[in-house]
Design a protein around this motif. Structure first.
Motif, mmCIF file in Angstrom:
data_model
loop_
_atom_site.group_PDB
_atom_site.id
_atom_site.type_symbol
_atom_site.label_atom_id
_atom_site.label_comp_id
_atom_site.label_asym_id
_atom_site.label_seq_id
_atom_site.Cartn_x
_atom_site.Cartn_y
_atom_site.Cartn_z
ATOM 1 N N UNK A 66 -8.179 -0.331 -6.352
ATOM 2 C CA UNK A 66 -9.182 -0.202 -5.305
ATOM 3 C C UNK A 66 -10.387 -1.096 -5.566
ATOM 4 N N UNK A 67 -10.571 -1.525 -6.824
ATOM 5 C CA UNK A 67 -11.704 -2.391 -7.154
ATOM 6 C C UNK A 67 -11.405 -3.862 -6.872
ATOM 7 N N UNK A 68 -10.115 -4.194 -6.669
ATOM 8 C CA UNK A 68 -9.754 -5.588 -6.456
ATOM 9 C C UNK A 68 -10.223 -6.088 -5.103
ATOM 10 N N UNK A 69 -10.647 -7.316 -5.048
ATOM 11 C CA UNK A 69 -11.041 -7.914 -3.770
ATOM 12 C C UNK A 69 -9.797 -8.296 -3.001
ATOM 13 N N UNK B 53 0.822 -1.198 0.000
ATOM 14 C CA UNK B 53 0.000 0.000 0.000
ATOM 15 C C UNK B 53 0.857 1.250 0.000
ATOM 16 N N UNK B 54 0.200 2.408 -0.050
ATOM 17 C CA UNK B 54 0.904 3.694 -0.030
ATOM 18 C C UNK B 54 0.540 4.459 1.236
ATOM 19 N N UNK B 55 1.580 4.869 1.964
ATOM 20 C CA UNK B 55 1.358 5.632 3.191
ATOM 21 C C UNK B 55 1.111 7.110 2.875
ATOM 22 N N UNK B 56 2.013 7.750 2.141
ATOM 23 C CA UNK B 56 1.832 9.136 1.704
ATOM 24 C C UNK B 56 2.500 9.277 0.334
ATOM 25 N N UNK B 57 2.034 10.214 -0.498
ATOM 26 C CA UNK B 57 0.972 11.196 -0.229
ATOM 27 C C UNK B 57 -0.440 10.717 -0.570
ATOM 28 N N UNK B 58 -0.571 9.459 -1.078
ATOM 29 C CA UNK B 58 -1.885 9.016 -1.549
ATOM 30 C C UNK B 58 -2.743 8.427 -0.432
ATOM 31 N N UNK B 59 -2.098 7.945 0.635
ATOM 32 C CA UNK B 59 -2.825 7.349 1.759
ATOM 33 C C UNK B 59 -3.798 6.267 1.271
ATOM 34 N N UNK B 60 -3.238 5.374 0.469
ATOM 35 C CA UNK B 60 -4.053 4.358 -0.206
ATOM 36 C C UNK B 60 -3.585 2.957 0.199
ATOM 37 N N UNK B 61 -4.256 2.313 1.150
ATOM 38 C CA UNK B 61 -3.831 0.976 1.585
ATOM 39 C C UNK B 61 -4.040 -0.094 0.528
ATOM 40 N N UNK B 62 -4.866 0.199 -0.496
ATOM 41 C CA UNK B 62 -5.120 -0.774 -1.554
ATOM 42 C C UNK B 62 -4.132 -0.679 -2.717
ATOM 43 N N UNK C 207 1.912 9.309 -13.239
ATOM 44 C CA UNK C 207 0.855 9.000 -14.208
ATOM 45 C C UNK C 207 0.441 7.531 -14.112
ATOM 46 N N UNK C 208 1.391 6.649 -13.888
ATOM 47 C CA UNK C 208 1.089 5.215 -13.795
ATOM 48 C C UNK C 208 0.142 4.944 -12.633
ATOM 49 N N UNK C 209 0.425 5.535 -11.490
ATOM 50 C CA UNK C 209 -0.483 5.343 -10.347
ATOM 51 C C UNK C 209 -1.855 5.932 -10.649
ATOM 52 N N UNK C 210 -1.886 7.103 -11.267
ATOM 53 C CA UNK C 210 -3.154 7.752 -11.585
ATOM 54 C C UNK C 210 -4.033 6.873 -12.473
ATOM 55 N N UNK C 211 -3.395 6.188 -13.437
ATOM 56 C CA UNK C 211 -4.150 5.339 -14.362
ATOM 57 C C UNK C 211 -4.607 4.035 -13.715
ATOM 58 N N UNK C 212 -3.875 3.535 -12.728
ATOM 59 C CA UNK C 212 -4.151 2.213 -12.168
ATOM 60 C C UNK C 212 -4.896 2.227 -10.841
#
Length: 505
Positions: free
Chosen positions: A501-504, A352-361, A491-496
């Motif tokens: 986040x949709x993955x189970x 996952x990403x801690x910062x700056x996206x704060x996205x555990x998925x 850009x790669x993160x933005x596209x993916x």
């Protein structure tokens, strides 16, 4: 004649425990490090055994004390611990762990994190606007919602630091303001514990299950446990001094005790920390944490969950871990590649990403592979991805009015000259490395020195005990290549990210 004083620092990191003894000038007399294992029972989960911590700690203490004279051992006036956070363990009323500890990097509590964030409680503005899946409160809530039997049996649910201090003092339960302010939603000067927040998330019994006695970093907790002192021929009057989170205490070990420089702990994960006198609220940054280490100074925090751990993964998959000199082999291999890894772009979000996206998925990615790419290209892409993640965090700081003039680095990655140069080149910032690159242990000794009133303040202690070794200067010739790579990385993160986040789980 001034009586000699010494200090013991205990850094319980992700992969090992390190015990050091320093003198009043910060010189390390002796040190010992003992590794313990992390278990990954399911994707996204990470656990450790508290008995392993204590066994390895005792082995390190024995190795250290065996090398010291009786005079020095009896002149160790204070001991302080720093630890990973939030590494969480339920205990019974004798301090025994009821199960394996849930590691800081464990992401099982995503739903509980979302419950916390859905409250939009004002307390969240003091931790960057949102809770992290890595922190204490989501993990405790997960245990309550998913392990009711453990929750009911638990006398308290505590952190690794609290467990060590309990053992060292022979039964004193308290928590550090460092953990409480940074990971537990405690707001110093603004009411402390937020009762209505805990009620909203379903932890209305927080006073029963958490340790709510909050101590300042550097505050004495009591004398060392008599049996422990006797076992290692230590001074029975030695004081146990409240420590804090390994990365935050590492700031002191790096000589960062005031605003201006960025402290970066570079190990299994990367943590970027700076002090601020103002209560700045920044997008994509954790904090402002109020007074968690130095009174009157707040901390802003960036971080990357996966860094050194990615290299460990790579080395295992390609068999470097079975070589006699794996790091020399991997450094030699790197010579065949250039900045940009022959067109490969990787994302460093393996946990996952801690910062700056704060996205555990968020997930790790290696993009652009062709049949012409080599394992050297892949390796370079991976370590460049971590450098891109660091650049992303620094850019985020600076765009929001927090200038970063230089980085002061510590941790295992500082031993890798190639990787350090890549990070300096990618960020355009010089990196200062201290004499003791594992700053957590020295930071603990600084805390012990202040707690025993050997030094009057953290400023005075860091000036007296921290020494700089060398500086890695960025190579401007490589900066354009890394600017282009950074654009592709974001850009790669933005596209993916939607797909991630949709993955189970």
């Amino acid at each position: 004649m001034i009586e000699a004083k010494y200090f013991m620092g205990v850094d319980t990191g992700t992969q090992s425990v390190r015990v050091v003894v320093t003198d009043i000038s910060g010189n390390i007399l002796v040190a010992s490090e003992k590794p313990y294992q992390t278990y990954f029972p399911k994707p996204g989960r990470a656990e450790q055994k508290p008995d392993d911590w204590w066994r390895c700690f005792n082995e390190a203490v024995k190795e250290v004390t065996d090398q010291l004279s009786m005079g020095v051992r009896y002149s160790i006036v204070g001991i302080s611990v720093c630890s990973t956070s939030s590494t969480v363990v339920p205990i019974d009323d004798h301090g025994n762990a009821l199960q394996d500890a849930i590691m800081w990097m464990d992401t099982r509590a995503i739903k509980e994190m979302e419950i916390c964030n859905a409250t939009h409680h004002p307390c969240l503005k003091y931790c960057g606007g949102a809770e992290s899946v890595e922190w204490m409160i989501p993990k405790v809530l997960w245990i309550k919602r998913n392990q009711s039997d453990v929750y009911q049996k638990a006398y308290k649910i505590i952190e690794q630091l609290d467990w060590f201090n309990y053992k060292l003092t022979g039964g004193k339960l308290a928590t550090s303001i460092c953990q409480a302010a940074c990971k537990w939603n405690y707001i110093d000067g603004h009411g402390g514990w937020q009762k209505d927040f805990f009620e909203q998330i379903g932890l209305e019994d927080y006073e029963d299950i958490l340790v709510t006695d909050v101590k300042q970093v550097g505050e004495p907790l009591g004398k060392i446990d008599h049996e422990f002192a006797e076992k290692y021929d230590l001074n029975p009057e030695m004081q146990v001094i409240e420590g804090g989170i390994d990365a935050h205490i590492g700031m002191l070990g790096l000589g960062v005790s005031k605003p201006g420089r960025l402290a970066m702990i570079m190990g299994t994960s990367f943590v970027q920390l700076c002090f601020s006198k103002e209560e700045k609220e920044l997008e994509g940054i954790w904090g402002p944490y109020l007074n968690p280490v130095v009174p009157g100074l707040n901390i802003l925090e960036g971080g990357q969950i996966s860094a050194g751990s990615i290299v460990k993964w790579y080395m295992k998959q390609w068999g470097f871990d079975k070589m006699d000199r794996p790091y020399e082999a991997i450094a030699e291999m790197l010579k065949s590649t250039k900045p940009g890894a022959n067109g490969l772009v990787a994302l460093d979000f393996f946990q996952g990403n801690r910062t700056p996206y704060k996205d555990p998925n968020a997930k790790g990615v290696i993009y652009g592979l062709t049949l012409s790419h080599t394992k050297a290209d892949i390796y370079r892409a991976l370590i460049e991805s971590v450098a891109m993640g660091t650049k992303n965090i620094i850019d985020n700081f600076e765009k929001q009015g927090v200038p970063i003039d230089m980085i002061v680095g510590c941790g295992g990655v500082t031993k890798d000259k190639n990787w350090m140069q890549i990070i300096a080149d990618a960020t355009g910032k010089p990196i200062i490395v201290t004499v003791d690159p594992s700053a957590g242990g020295l930071g603990c000794c600084i805390v012990a020195a202040v707690g025993t009133q050997t030094y009057a303040s953290f400023d005075e202690a860091t000036e007296g005990m921290v020494k700089m070794a060398y500086t890695v200067e960025p190579n401007p010739d490589n900066y354009p290549a890394y600017e282009a790579l950074f654009k592709r990385y974001t850009e790669l993160y933005s596209h993916l990210k939607d797909m991630m986040n949709d993955e189970e789980e």
